[in-house]
Motif scaffolding. Sequence first.
Motif, PDB file in Angstrom:
ATOM      1  N   ALA A  39      50.144  44.024  38.827  1.00 55.45           N
ATOM      2  CA  ALA A  39      48.830  44.014  38.491  1.00 55.45           C
ATOM      3  C   ALA A  39      48.163  42.468  38.252  1.00 55.45           C
ATOM      4  CB  ALA A  39      48.645  44.462  37.212  1.00 55.45           C
ATOM      5  N   PRO A  43      46.486  46.839  34.472  1.00 60.64           N
ATOM      6  CA  PRO A  43      47.924  47.443  34.676  1.00 60.64           C
ATOM      7  C   PRO A  43      47.895  49.140  34.914  1.00 60.64           C
ATOM      8  CG  PRO A  43      48.087  45.866  33.024  1.00 60.64           C
ATOM      9  CD  PRO A  43      46.903  46.161  33.140  1.00 60.64           C
ATOM     10  N   TYR A  73      46.081  49.678  38.097  1.00 61.62           N
ATOM     11  CA  TYR A  73      47.017  49.303  39.431  1.00 61.62           C
ATOM     12  C   TYR A  73      48.118  50.344  39.500  1.00 61.62           C
ATOM     13  CZ  TYR A  73      51.004  46.639  41.396  1.00 61.62           C
ATOM     14  OH  TYR A  73      52.026  46.592  42.433  1.00 61.62           O
TER      15      TYR A  73
END
Length: 265
Positions: free
Chosen positions: A152, A173, A176
């Motif tokens: 990420a 995150p 991602y």
Amino acid sequence: RAAGVNRLSIGVQSFNAVHLHSLGRIHDPGQALQAFRLARSAGFRNINIDLMFGLPQQTPEQALADLQQAARLAPEHISWYQLTFEPNTLFYHQPPPTPDDEQLWEIQQQGQGFLRNMGYAQYEVSAFSQKNGQCRHNLNYWMFGDYLAIGAGAHAKVSTEKGVIRYARERHPQTYMLSPGARISRRQLEDDDLKLEFMMNALRLTEGVDVDLFGKRTGMAAASIAESVDRARQLGLLEKGADRFQPTSRGQMFLNDLLVLFDKR
């Protein structure tokens, strides 16, 4: 360590609890020391410590104390960065009181002298290492090499037959993880971008780079930046010589002024 990782970089930033709090860090000095000792006990013999200076209300004595504590641990590498305020951060919109230019100069001079006396050679603007302790990973960046974006918020630089491509991954995150291969941005560098970015990286190195590397990394002749190089040498910012692009001590001190000469965008 058992999986083959041979180097760790530990983001300590400061060994002062007040300064860690001002930076919004969630660890304390004791945890930083514990992390380093755990890494040593796990068998790591190549460790970097990240530190910052120019922190809110930091004195030269406090900045030096951070380096002294780091040196007592004897890491193979120390990265010592001046705090900068990045756009889209709280500090950028609400800047806290930080040391003025004279204090920053005093901190930098004292710190560099101390690290030199402790056996750490400065080979890049913010990088100091024991003998043979230079970071090969970062040297690749500074020598304008290619790298992939994994994780990420990661960025990549890839050279292709059509030119140099930069792309980035999703920063958040959770997003991602839902699409780990997705790219949120992709752009091919124009010639002026290539010239500036090459020099922006290469001139961070104390020893500079061979002139031939410019052609290998950008696909352009060194003659394309000859005017800027000549001007930099006239101003005493670049060493004179046909085989290397190397900043003088003055050039290292006024790196931004040196790089402006190569910004033709």
